[in-house]
Design a protein around this motif. Structure first.
Motif, PDB file in Angstrom:
ATOM      1  N   ARG A 343       0.825  -1.213   0.000  1.00  0.00           N
ATOM      2  CA  ARG A 343       0.000   0.000   0.000  1.00  0.00           C
ATOM      3  C   ARG A 343       0.854   1.255   0.000  1.00  0.00           C
ATOM      4  N   ILE A 344       1.894   1.270   0.827  1.00  0.00           N
ATOM      5  CA  ILE A 344       2.732   2.467   0.910  1.00  0.00           C
ATOM      6  C   ILE A 344       3.456   2.711  -0.413  1.00  0.00           C
ATOM      7  N   ILE A 345       4.008   1.667  -0.984  1.00  0.00           N
ATOM      8  CA  ILE A 345       4.700   1.821  -2.270  1.00  0.00           C
ATOM      9  C   ILE A 345       3.737   2.291  -3.349  1.00  0.00           C
ATOM     10  N   LEU A 346       2.565   1.670  -3.424  1.00  0.00           N
ATOM     11  CA  LEU A 346       1.604   2.034  -4.465  1.00  0.00           C
ATOM     12  C   LEU A 346       1.081   3.453  -4.255  1.00  0.00           C
ATOM     13  N   HIS A 461      -1.414   1.503 -16.297  1.00  0.00           N
ATOM     14  CA  HIS A 461      -0.436   0.446 -16.553  1.00  0.00           C
ATOM     15  C   HIS A 461       0.702   0.516 -15.541  1.00  0.00           C
ATOM     16  N   LEU A 462       1.099   1.739 -15.170  1.00  0.00           N
ATOM     17  CA  LEU A 462       2.102   1.905 -14.120  1.00  0.00           C
ATOM     18  C   LEU A 462       1.588   1.385 -12.786  1.00  0.00           C
ATOM     19  N   LEU A 463       0.342   1.714 -12.442  1.00  0.00           N
ATOM     20  CA  LEU A 463      -0.217   1.283 -11.160  1.00  0.00           C
ATOM     21  C   LEU A 463      -0.390  -0.235 -11.106  1.00  0.00           C
ATOM     22  N   ALA A 464      -0.741  -0.837 -12.239  1.00  0.00           N
ATOM     23  CA  ALA A 464      -0.863  -2.299 -12.275  1.00  0.00           C
ATOM     24  C   ALA A 464       0.472  -2.941 -11.926  1.00  0.00           C
ATOM     25  N   CYS A 465       1.541  -2.438 -12.528  1.00  0.00           N
ATOM     26  CA  CYS A 465       2.875  -2.951 -12.216  1.00  0.00           C
ATOM     27  C   CYS A 465       3.238  -2.648 -10.768  1.00  0.00           C
ATOM     28  N   ALA A 466       3.007  -1.412 -10.331  1.00  0.00           N
ATOM     29  CA  ALA A 466       3.384  -1.014  -8.968  1.00  0.00           C
ATOM     30  C   ALA A 466       2.622  -1.797  -7.909  1.00  0.00           C
ATOM     31  N   SER A 467       1.421  -2.270  -8.246  1.00  0.00           N
ATOM     32  CA  SER A 467       0.647  -3.046  -7.268  1.00  0.00           C
ATOM     33  C   SER A 467       1.294  -4.390  -6.977  1.00  0.00           C
ATOM     34  N   PHE A 468       2.205  -4.841  -7.845  1.00  0.00           N
ATOM     35  CA  PHE A 468       2.946  -6.083  -7.621  1.00  0.00           C
ATOM     36  C   PHE A 468       4.217  -5.860  -6.799  1.00  0.00           C
ATOM     37  N   VAL A 469       4.773  -4.637  -6.865  1.00  0.00           N
ATOM     38  CA  VAL A 469       6.131  -4.397  -6.373  1.00  0.00           C
ATOM     39  C   VAL A 469       6.255  -4.703  -4.880  1.00  0.00           C
ATOM     40  N   GLY A 470       5.278  -4.312  -4.074  1.00  0.00           N
ATOM     41  CA  GLY A 470       5.388  -4.491  -2.635  1.00  0.00           C
ATOM     42  C   GLY A 470       4.835  -5.793  -2.116  1.00  0.00           C
ATOM     43  N   MET A 471       4.424  -6.678  -3.008  1.00  0.00           N
ATOM     44  CA  MET A 471       3.846  -7.947  -2.567  1.00  0.00           C
ATOM     45  C   MET A 471       4.943  -8.960  -2.261  1.00  0.00           C
ATOM     46  N   ASP A 472       4.520 -10.097  -1.692  1.00  0.00           N
ATOM     47  CA  ASP A 472       5.495 -11.123  -1.340  1.00  0.00           C
ATOM     48  C   ASP A 472       5.897 -11.909  -2.587  1.00  0.00           C
ATOM     49  N   ASP A 473       6.401 -13.129  -2.388  1.00  0.00           N
ATOM     50  CA  ASP A 473       6.960 -13.854  -3.529  1.00  0.00           C
ATOM     51  C   ASP A 473       5.920 -14.420  -4.482  1.00  0.00           C
ATOM     52  N   ILE A 474       4.622 -14.131  -4.236  1.00  0.00           N
ATOM     53  CA  ILE A 474       3.615 -14.513  -5.228  1.00  0.00           C
ATOM     54  C   ILE A 474       3.819 -13.703  -6.507  1.00  0.00           C
ATOM     55  N   ALA A 475       4.409 -12.510  -6.377  1.00  0.00           N
ATOM     56  CA  ALA A 475       4.747 -11.682  -7.549  1.00  0.00           C
ATOM     57  C   ALA A 475       6.135 -12.093  -8.044  1.00  0.00           C
ATOM     58  N   THR A 476       6.173 -12.874  -9.087  1.00  0.00           N
ATOM     59  CA  THR A 476       7.423 -13.398  -9.629  1.00  0.00           C
ATOM     60  C   THR A 476       7.879 -12.570 -10.826  1.00  0.00           C
ATOM     61  N   LYS A 477       9.071 -12.877 -11.304  1.00  0.00           N
ATOM     62  CA  LYS A 477       9.562 -12.195 -12.505  1.00  0.00           C
ATOM     63  C   LYS A 477       8.632 -12.458 -13.688  1.00  0.00           C
ATOM     64  N   ASP A 478       8.073 -13.653 -13.760  1.00  0.00           N
ATOM     65  CA  ASP A 478       7.116 -13.944 -14.832  1.00  0.00           C
ATOM     66  C   ASP A 478       5.912 -13.010 -14.759  1.00  0.00           C
ATOM     67  N   SER A 479       5.483 -12.688 -13.548  1.00  0.00           N
ATOM     68  CA  SER A 479       4.350 -11.771 -13.378  1.00  0.00           C
ATOM     69  C   SER A 479       4.687 -10.389 -13.910  1.00  0.00           C
ATOM     70  N   PHE A 480       5.901  -9.928 -13.634  1.00  0.00           N
ATOM     71  CA  PHE A 480       6.316  -8.608 -14.122  1.00  0.00           C
ATOM     72  C   PHE A 480       6.513  -8.611 -15.636  1.00  0.00           C
ATOM     73  N   ASP A 481       7.031  -9.706 -16.176  1.00  0.00           N
ATOM     74  CA  ASP A 481       7.134  -9.822 -17.635  1.00  0.00           C
ATOM     75  C   ASP A 481       5.749  -9.769 -18.267  1.00  0.00           C
ATOM     76  N   TRP A 482       4.804 -10.439 -17.630  1.00  0.00           N
ATOM     77  CA  TRP A 482       3.424 -10.463 -18.144  1.00  0.00           C
ATOM     78  C   TRP A 482       2.804  -9.073 -18.149  1.00  0.00           C
ATOM     79  N   VAL A 483       2.893  -8.355 -17.022  1.00  0.00           N
ATOM     80  CA  VAL A 483       2.245  -7.043 -16.942  1.00  0.00           C
ATOM     81  C   VAL A 483       2.925  -6.049 -17.877  1.00  0.00           C
ATOM     82  N   SER A 484       4.195  -6.292 -18.211  1.00  0.00           N
ATOM     83  CA  SER A 484       4.928  -5.388 -19.110  1.00  0.00           C
ATOM     84  C   SER A 484       4.475  -5.489 -20.558  1.00  0.00           C
ATOM     85  N   THR A 485       3.747  -6.541 -20.904  1.00  0.00           N
ATOM     86  CA  THR A 485       3.274  -6.706 -22.279  1.00  0.00           C
ATOM     87  C   THR A 485       1.968  -5.967 -22.547  1.00  0.00           C
ATOM     88  N   MET A 486       1.494  -5.182 -21.554  1.00  0.00           N
ATOM     89  CA  MET A 486       0.172  -4.568 -21.646  1.00  0.00           C
ATOM     90  C   MET A 486      -0.873  -5.633 -22.000  1.00  0.00           C
TER      91      MET A 486
END
Length: 606
Positions: A343-346, A461-486
């Motif tokens: 929440r704080i990061i987002l 699109h920025l907020l969608a990515c940022a909503s993953f940044v402060g989460m635990d390990d459920i947010a993986t690199k694959d998740s960030f690659d996915w959200v980066s494809t719009m």
């Protein structure tokens, strides 16, 4: 000591469905520490910045208004100021009572767990009502596994003898949780004239809400919306009480699109008056609400201190001070105590996006905006010599804030910053493109052409990515690659926000030079009046919700459901913020709800 400072909040993600017994008020808790670090700019430049007075900045702004024909839209001043800066520490008696209540909450949770476990023997209608009640008062996260098991079990339930209300609740709950069940279950409730056989307003309302989880081609759900909306609108003026309130809210924003945490305290009070929910559930809901409120007050103190360090009021007179509203906005994305860091990061990210928005929209010249964009692309302030001091200040503080975020990530999470930076740069490029369109008076020829730029400048699109940044390990690199494809679900979120924003801000933005809206592009594309264009843009928004629902129900989506839920909740907050008005800009609209959620606890006897 002069120089930059770093805000450290040290809130690691935890388990959302664990004990209520978190750190008591007397123990060490997450806080802000201030420590000097290497200055980004020379001491002389920092001193020059500090000596720059509010009057000078104001005069400079007035000159820009006169020269550019712009104005910062007369944004309402913040109504919160430093209210939450020490509020958590000063509310000692209430705080101590709530921490004591945490022990009681753990015991009551065991009683509610027994109710949930025993519901396996209940009929379908009452099992669905229990899930609905837990969700309305924001207790469902404590019983997530039990609820998911129930939904999996009832997915194949026999609905032959169920009334319309039960069938609609079944359809709503399953689709809301990502199960793609068929709308054919409503066929037996249609008569030969095409009307729906609803015996009560409750049945009409349940069908109306359920139908808003429809996708393209589900004609019966489209028909259900038209039918039920007409009946509910006709009968609403003669109604009063809680049902009238529920219908009014649904007609403004259908239930699947509403933000639960914003309404939770209303439902706790309502269920208590109507005695429709077990007393143990209501007691747990009150205790949980107060405990979450303390968590949120801690975070508001942290985010207020960060905002003060940004020094918005004196250095950026053209920008909106909306940090409390930003936090409130993000609370709708995830409210659970375990998501403090997220929440704080987002909140920081959405506040930064607002600074960029106001800078490009209301202050910078085309040349300055291009220079600021160049600096962001290089992620460095040393190329900012041609910028006004206030824009240099903003740039430095923004880059400092991203370092603060990076500091809060574990070593194995540091890779997330690359994605966050790339999305931020993309947002700034979009703002810069809109400045050129505005100053050249260019109106995109079609809505699709408009969206090539503007679906990004809503920052979703920025907020969608940022909503993953402060989460635990459920947010993986694959998740960030996915959200980066719009992906399609993120694109739908971006379009929904853009259309909602244009529908609510069109009249205000006509008063000042502003980038053309999608409404103007539709008028140009189809040679129609503004009234027709507004209607068509509203219809396009509803069509985009069908796109969103389709992706939400897509069985081939491998992204964890919790991450998709973040995106769904972001979309829900957009509907709330732009419902009937631009509530973010007109912050007075949010005052009472913010006060209720963050200041007023429930009275509880321990």
């Amino acid at each position: 000591m002069e120089g930059s400072v770093m805000t450290t909040f040290s809130l690691r993600p935890g388990h959302c469905n664990g004990s209520f017994l978190v750190a008591p008020a007397t123990s060490r808790r997450p806080c802000i520490s201030w420590r000097p670090r290497q200055q980004r700019q020379t001491t002389l430049r920092r001193q020059q910045m500090q000596q720059r007075s509010v009057v000078t900045d104001h005069d400079n702004l007035e000159e820009r208004k006169d020269g550019l024909g712009k104005n910062p839209c007369n944004f309402q001043p913040s109504i919160w100021g430093d209210f939450f800066l020490h509020y958590y520490d000063t509310a000692a008696s209430s705080k101590q009572q709530t921490w004591m209540a945490a022990e009681r909450a753990d015991k009551v949770k065991q009683d509610v767990a027994k109710i949930v476990a025993s519901s396996v023997a209940w009929d379908l209608h009452h099992r669905l009502q229990l899930i609905d009640a837990l969700e309305r008062v924001c207790l469902d996260y404590l019983f997530e596994d039990d609820i998911n098991a129930t939904l999996t079990e009832i997915r194949t339930a026999n609905l032959t003898d169920c009334d319309l209300h039960t069938v609609a609740m079944w359809f709503y709950q399953l689709r809301k949780h990502g199960h793609r069940v068929s709308p054919d279950v409503f066929m037996r409730f249609k008569d030969q004239e095409g009307s729906f056989l609803a015996k009560s307003l409750v049945e009409l309302l349940s069908l109306y809400n359920a139908a808003h989880l429809g996708t393209h081609g589900e004609i019966i759900l489209d028909e259900a919306i038209v039918f039920t909306r007409s009946r509910l609108e006709t009968m609403l003026p003669s109604l009063e009480g809680s049902l009238a309130h529920e219908i009014k809210c649904a007609l403004e924003i259908p239930l699947p699109r509403r933000v639960r945490i914003y309404e939770s305290k209303y439902y706790i009070s309502r269920f208590e008056k109507e005695v429709t929910v077990h007393k143990s559930i209501l007691q747990l809901a009150k205790l949980n609400s107060n405990i979450m409120q303390l968590h949120h007050q801690q975070e508001l103190e942290i985010i207020t201190r960060w905002w003060k360090d940004m020094d918005i009021e004196s250095k950026l007179p053209f920008a909106r001070d909306r940090v409390i509203e930003c936090y409130f906005w993000i609370l709708g994305v995830y409210f659970e105590p375990c998501h403090s860091r997220g929440r704080i990061i987002l909140t920081m990210v959405i506040a930064i996006a607002t600074i960029f928005d106001d800078t490009f929209d209301s202050y910078g010249t085309m040349e300055e905006c291009q220079l600021l964009t160049n600096c962001m692309e290089r992620w460095d302030t040393k190329f900012a010599d041609g910028l006004p001091e206030c824009m240099k200040h903003a740039l430095g503080k923004i880059l400092d804030s991203f370092e603060t975020i990076d500091h809060e990530l574990a070593p194995e999470e540091k890779y997330r910053m690359r994605y966050l930076k790339n999305f931020t740069i993309d947002l700034v490029r979009g703002y810069n493109a809109e400045v050129k369109m505005r100053d050249e008076g260019y109106i995109p020829r079609t809505v699709n052409e408009h969206l090539q730029v503007s679906l990004r400048t809503g920052a979703c699109h920025l907020l969608a990515c940022a909503s993953f940044v402060g989460m635990d390990d459920i947010a993986t690199k694959d998740s960030f690659d996915w959200v980066s494809t719009m992906p399609k679900i993120v694109k739908a979120l971006c379009i929904i926000l853009r259309l909602l924003d244009d529908l609510q801000t069109y009249e205000r933005e006509k008063m000042t030079p502003h980038v053309a809206s999608t409404i103007k592009s539709y008028m140009k594309e189809h040679s129609v009046s503004m009234e027709i264009a507004r209607k068509k843009i509203a219809e396009l928004k509803e069509d985009t919700w069908k796109d969103f629902n389709r992706e939400w129900l897509n069985p081939d989506n491998s992204v964890p459901r919790q991450l998709l839920e973040n995106i769904f909740n972001l979309t829900r907050t957009m509907e709330f913020m732009y419902n009937l008005d631009d509530n973010f800009t007109n912050c007075q609209n949010l005052k009472d709800t913010i006060h209720l959620l963050f200041v007023e606890p429930f009275a509880i006897s321990i």
